[in-house]
Design an enzyme around this catalytic site. Structure first.
Site, PDB file in Angstrom:
ATOM      1  N   GLY A  60       4.020  77.852 -35.894  1.00  0.00           N
ATOM      2  CA  GLY A  60       4.028  77.467 -34.470  1.00  0.00           C
ATOM      3  C   GLY A  60       2.927  76.466 -34.187  1.00  0.00           C
ATOM      4  O   GLY A  60       1.861  76.532 -34.778  1.00  0.00           O
ATOM      5  N   ASP A 154      -1.160  83.048 -40.065  1.00  0.00           N
ATOM      6  CA  ASP A 154      -1.367  83.826 -41.296  1.00  0.00           C
ATOM      7  C   ASP A 154      -0.219  83.669 -42.291  1.00  0.00           C
ATOM      8  O   ASP A 154      -0.435  83.657 -43.493  1.00  0.00           O
ATOM      9  CB  ASP A 154      -1.657  85.307 -40.997  1.00  0.00           C
ATOM     10  CG  ASP A 154      -0.559  85.980 -40.200  1.00  0.00           C
ATOM     11  OD1 ASP A 154       0.275  85.262 -39.628  1.00  0.00           O
ATOM     12  OD2 ASP A 154      -0.531  87.220 -40.143  1.00  0.00           O
ATOM     13  N   ASP A 201      -2.327  82.702 -30.213  1.00  0.00           N
ATOM     14  CA  ASP A 201      -2.473  84.153 -29.979  1.00  0.00           C
ATOM     15  C   ASP A 201      -3.857  84.696 -30.345  1.00  0.00           C
ATOM     16  O   ASP A 201      -4.184  85.815 -29.975  1.00  0.00           O
ATOM     17  CB  ASP A 201      -1.443  84.943 -30.824  1.00  0.00           C
ATOM     18  CG  ASP A 201      -0.022  84.694 -30.347  1.00  0.00           C
ATOM     19  OD1 ASP A 201       0.123  84.225 -29.198  1.00  0.00           O
ATOM     20  OD2 ASP A 201       0.924  84.962 -31.101  1.00  0.00           O
ATOM     21  N   GLU A 299       3.582  90.070 -24.318  1.00  0.00           N
ATOM     22  CA  GLU A 299       5.016  90.225 -24.613  1.00  0.00           C
ATOM     23  C   GLU A 299       5.280  91.374 -25.591  1.00  0.00           C
ATOM     24  O   GLU A 299       6.369  91.922 -25.621  1.00  0.00           O
ATOM     25  CB  GLU A 299       5.622  88.912 -25.137  1.00  0.00           C
ATOM     26  CG  GLU A 299       5.003  88.405 -26.419  1.00  0.00           C
ATOM     27  CD  GLU A 299       5.637  87.098 -26.915  1.00  0.00           C
ATOM     28  OE1 GLU A 299       6.810  86.852 -26.596  1.00  0.00           O
ATOM     29  OE2 GLU A 299       4.942  86.341 -27.628  1.00  0.00           O
ATOM     30  N   ARG A 600     -11.496  46.693 -24.063  1.00  0.00           N
ATOM     31  CA  ARG A 600     -12.391  47.093 -22.973  1.00  0.00           C
ATOM     32  C   ARG A 600     -13.259  48.251 -23.430  1.00  0.00           C
ATOM     33  O   ARG A 600     -12.789  49.163 -24.102  1.00  0.00           O
ATOM     34  CB  ARG A 600     -11.562  47.488 -21.753  1.00  0.00           C
ATOM     35  CG  ARG A 600     -12.411  47.890 -20.574  1.00  0.00           C
ATOM     36  CD  ARG A 600     -11.622  47.869 -19.293  1.00  0.00           C
ATOM     37  NE  ARG A 600     -11.406  46.509 -18.806  1.00  0.00           N
ATOM     38  CZ  ARG A 600     -10.685  46.215 -17.724  1.00  0.00           C
ATOM     39  NH1 ARG A 600     -10.071  47.186 -17.060  1.00  0.00           N
ATOM     40  NH2 ARG A 600     -10.548  44.979 -17.325  1.00  0.00           N
ATOM     41  N   ARG A 689     -16.850  48.144 -18.407  1.00  0.00           N
ATOM     42  CA  ARG A 689     -16.788  48.828 -17.108  1.00  0.00           C
ATOM     43  C   ARG A 689     -17.739  50.003 -17.177  1.00  0.00           C
ATOM     44  O   ARG A 689     -17.978  50.541 -18.259  1.00  0.00           O
ATOM     45  CB  ARG A 689     -15.369  49.343 -16.816  1.00  0.00           C
ATOM     46  CG  ARG A 689     -14.320  48.274 -16.663  1.00  0.00           C
ATOM     47  CD  ARG A 689     -14.484  47.521 -15.332  1.00  0.00           C
ATOM     48  NE  ARG A 689     -13.407  46.564 -15.123  1.00  0.00           N
ATOM     49  CZ  ARG A 689     -13.412  45.313 -15.592  1.00  0.00           C
ATOM     50  NH1 ARG A 689     -14.420  44.902 -16.340  1.00  0.00           N
ATOM     51  NH2 ARG A 689     -12.421  44.490 -15.335  1.00  0.00           N
TER      52      ARG A 689
END
Length: 815
Positions: A60, A154, A201, A299, A600, A689
């Protein structure tokens, strides 16, 4: 409860590792001597010559993975190694071809602020088969890659360890079938593996925080804050479901950070009569004047018998028994999205540096390790020990050993759970302690102060004390602006920025008589001061005044809260994380603007007084080209070198620059001076700037870290002061005049510690209002290397391999 042993050679215990750290000076970190690495004394710049590293993200996605990839690529190139991207995780490793391609310095530009993973991640079935791993091995050998950096959970890291264990067998088979030549097999005889844990998690044991967790908490808190306003309007109860199938960390921290009425986590299911208890709690909160209830559910929440507890079950229960208007919000994949927080970017960058060093120093005998953070320290831990303990937690939950599950999660999780239980489940006792404790804010406002005050007041009431709120700091104490404060008054304070009590920089010395009179008048037995450098110096003055005024002989506890993070005795102050995120977000927007206009350079001035913490950390988090600070003196030659460096940069594809300047880094080289110098020297190459960020850095809603940190600090301060009051009690009156009765509570390395403020005097530069030694200065070389400066990296600071057994399974002693 074993923790998976490793037959690894012991590379040095935590003891000598800490001694190594104590030898460091502050300095600029640009010319310190190198310590011999396992491969003999080598300079970091040549450590990787002739080697190749591949980096992949798997499983994930998590915010901050890109920052880790960027750090691995840039530090790898800095050491002289070739670095390869592996796209689409292990699938890319198996498929080879264009999925494995060489990375350049510029190819990781502008990645820092992006969520997810730019090089892609995929769940891969092929890699689970030996055939797939054979193809992966051949793809690596053909490119001469013998170092693999895996960023994932893991499952991904276990896969990497299996791959390494089989490496010799895979090469033998490839040699036999003609897949590779004998020379190639010889050259790639062993594979080094280092893991970084990327998981929102925070479910990996052995590491305090995984990459992505803090950012996920940011997303959750943004939503909780938004829901709170609508819930108040309609007097609703909200049930919020957050991610965490096997780990309740996100739910637990969210509950602490928003002051939820109840939280359900898989590691510690509620008692069997929880339905009664929950309804009673919600009704009590409403009766106390609150217009809303918040319930947080992980969950994976279950009851004691392993039966799932769902958001809909809870909603049905509340509607049926209490008749409250109840809504369910399931946050889902929002938690994985968005830009990474400053903490995750710095964490991932520090881990990336450590991972490259661990790979290049690896030998055939060193076990596969994970690099992680424990407290404020980078550590290396044997990968399979961590995986084993992570599996042990799941086993403990499946077997109903829930107390063991909480212990195995580690000290930080336990402490959070204990503070939550105190604040949410225990009500003030009927019998009072007879003691009165006052709480005040001193100095400039900082986000998180209110969370600390709320925890202080509520934990104080739980101890049976009478709690007093002092408005406007020491001045308020002198003028009698003191009132009793109750449980419900502080109910919704956690998420509020600024200081609800009011705060001033006034010091107490000139008001000793009035302060003494009021301490006596209000019967104050202990004082908790939450504030910045003025809180520290004010505390010192109060201690000095004890000789003249007996009334000042009461226990004092200072809790550091300032955006500048300049209080001695603590690595972190409440409010610094919020300010850091504000600066980082602003820098992101400015960089985007600069990328659009091309060529810039922006010069940005940050707060912090003489302390360069904000400028340095924001520089790391925003990918700055330079950060000017007081602690690291610079000359006109350094400014010229920076201009030349940016001129060279404009010749590449990255045509923008970002320079940070701490407000008091140099009285002559002001922001205007630096702006004018860069404008003049950059003529025809880039334009400039400037932006002065100002007081926006002190405002805003506190980040999850500051809410949680403030809550824990407040709770700990009250527990300490309660013990001190009892200890100093003689015949019904309090008399505290020892050095250890006036302490500062600080985060030091891996734990929260109380230090007598008199002892901290020697560690303080009072003229410049900063500690004499500051831990974050050793991160400065990383900032410079990631900005492509060719400086020397001091590797004497790199972590040695530690073992997990001691860390996880002796938590009782530390609580």
């Amino acid at each position: 409860m074993g923790t998976g042993t490793s037959n690894a050679p012991r590379l040095g215990s935590a003891g000598n590792w800490n001694r190594e750290r104590h030898r460091q000076g502050t300095g600029t970190g640009t010319g310190r001597k190198m310590s011999p690495s396992p491969a003999g004394a080598q300079h970091a710049e040549t450590l990787g010559v002739g080697k190749a590293i591949a980096v992949l993200t798997s499983g994930g996605d998590a915010q901050g993975m890109n920052a880790a990839v960027r750090a691995v690529v840039r530090v790898g190139i800095y050491t002289g190694a070739r670095v390869f991207f592996v796209c689409e995780g292990y699938q890319g490793l198996v498929d080879g071809g264009d999925h494995i391609r060489e990375a350049t310095w510029e190819s990781v530009s502008m990645m820092l602020q992006l969520g997810g993973t730019v090089i892609g991640s995929a769940r891969c079935q092929d890699f689970r088969t030996r055939e797939g791993r054979l193809r992966a091995a051949r793809n690596l050998v053909k490119r001469g890659i013998t170092n693999l950096c895996v960023i994932g959970g893991d499952g991904s890291l276990t896969g990497a360890d299996t791959f390494r264990a089989e490496w010799g067998g895979l090469l033998a088979e490839l040699l036999k079938t003609g897949g590779i030549t004998a020379e190639e097999a010889q050259r790639s005889s062993h594979l080094n593996i280092v893991g970084m844990v990327g998981s929102i998690d925070n479910d990996f044991c052995g590491t305090d925080m995984t990459i992505g967790t803090d950012s996920a908490l940011h997303r959750i808190m943004e939503i909780v804050d938004a829901i709170t306003t609508t819930a108040q309007s309609h007097q609703r109860t909200f049930v919020l479901e957050v991610m965490g199938r096997h780990c309740g960390y996100l739910a637990l921290i969210t509950a602490l950070a928003c002051g939820a009425d109840w939280v359900f986590i898989p590691e510690s299911p509620p008692e069997d009569d929880w339905e009664e208890h929950l309804c009673r709690r919600l009704a009590e909160t409403r009766d106390g004047g609150s217009r809303l209830n918040i319930i947080i559910v992980a969950e994976g929440a279950i009851d004691k018998h392993g039966k799932p507890i769902t958001s809909d079950d809870i909603k049905a229960l509340v509607v049926k028994r209490l008749g409250y208007d109840t809504r369910v919000t399931i946050l889902g994949h929002v938690q994985r999205g968005g830009t990474p927080s400053a903490f995750d970017r710095i964490l991932a960058s520090r881990m990336g540096v450590e991972a490259v060093m661990a790979l290049l120093e690896g030998t055939p005998d060193t076990p596969a390790c994970v690099v992680s953070l424990s407290g404020n320290q980078a550590v290396r831990l044997p990968l399979m020990e961590c995986v084993q303990v992570t599996k042990d937690v799941t086993t403990a939950m499946n077997e109903g050993r829930f107390e063991d599950a909480v212990k195995l999660r580690g000290r930080s999780f336990q402490n959070n759970w204990n503070v939550y239980k105190l604040l949410a489940h225990i009500r003030p006792p009927a019998t009072k302690s007879g003691y009165t404790v006052a709480v005040m804010n001193v100095g400039a406002p900082a986000a998180g102060m209110n969370a600390a005050v709320r925890a202080t007041v509520r934990i104080g009431l739980i101890h049976g004390h009478r709690m007093l709120a002092v408005h406007d700091g020491f001045e308020g104490l002198a003028f009698g602006m003191v009132e009793e404060i109750g449980w419900n008054t502080v109910g919704s304070w956690t998420g509020l920025g600024g200081s609800k009590l009011g705060t001033k920089r006034t010091l107490p010395k000139k008001y000793f008589e009035e302060i003494s009179a009021n301490i006596s008048k209000f019967g104050i037995h202990g004082l908790i001061i939450i504030g910045g450098f003025e809180a520290f110096t004010g505390g010192l003055e109060m201690v000095e005044g004890r000789g003249r005024f007996d009334e000042l002989c009461i226990p004092l506890c200072i809790v550091p809260a300032t955006v500048s993070n300049n209080v001695p005795g603590s690595d972190f102050s409440i409010g610094a994380d919020t300010a850091l995120n504000t600066i980082t977000t602003t820098c992101d927007l400015i960089k985007q603007s600069a990328a659009g206009t091309k060529r810039r350079v922006f010069i940005i001035e940050t707060m912090g007084g003489f302390c360069g913490y904000l400028a340095t950390m924001a520089g790391l988090a925003a990918g700055a080209d330079a950060a000017y600070i007081f602690e690291e003196p610079f000359s006109s030659r350094d400014l010229q070198a920076n201009v030349d460096h940016l001129t060279e940069k404009m010749k590449t594809t990255v045509k923008r620059g970002l320079v940070l300047r701490n407000e008091r880094c140099n009285e002559n080289y002001t922001t205007d001076f630096i702006y004018n110098l860069y404008s003049e020297e950059g003529k025809g190459v880039f334009d400039c700037r400037k932006n002065v960020l100002g007081h926006m850095q002190q405002g805003g809603s506190p980040t999850p870290f500051d809410r949680n940190f403030g809550t824990k600090m407040g709770a700990k301060a009250v527990a300490w002061i309660t013990g001190k009051i009892k200890e100093c009690s003689r015949h019904g009156r309090i008399f505290a005049n020892t050095a250890d009765s006036a302490c500062l509570l600080g985060m030091r390395k891996r734990s929260l510690v109380f230090q007598p403020i008199a002892e901290l005097r020697q560690q303080t530069d009072f003229e410049h209002r900063i500690p004499k030694e500051q831990w974050w200065l050793k991160l400065r070389p990383i900032l410079k290397i990631l900005a492509k400066y060719n400086i020397e990296l001091d590797t004497s600071e790199t972590a040695h391999l530690e073992h997990l057994t001691r860390k996880v399974l002796v938590p009782e002693a530390t609580l």
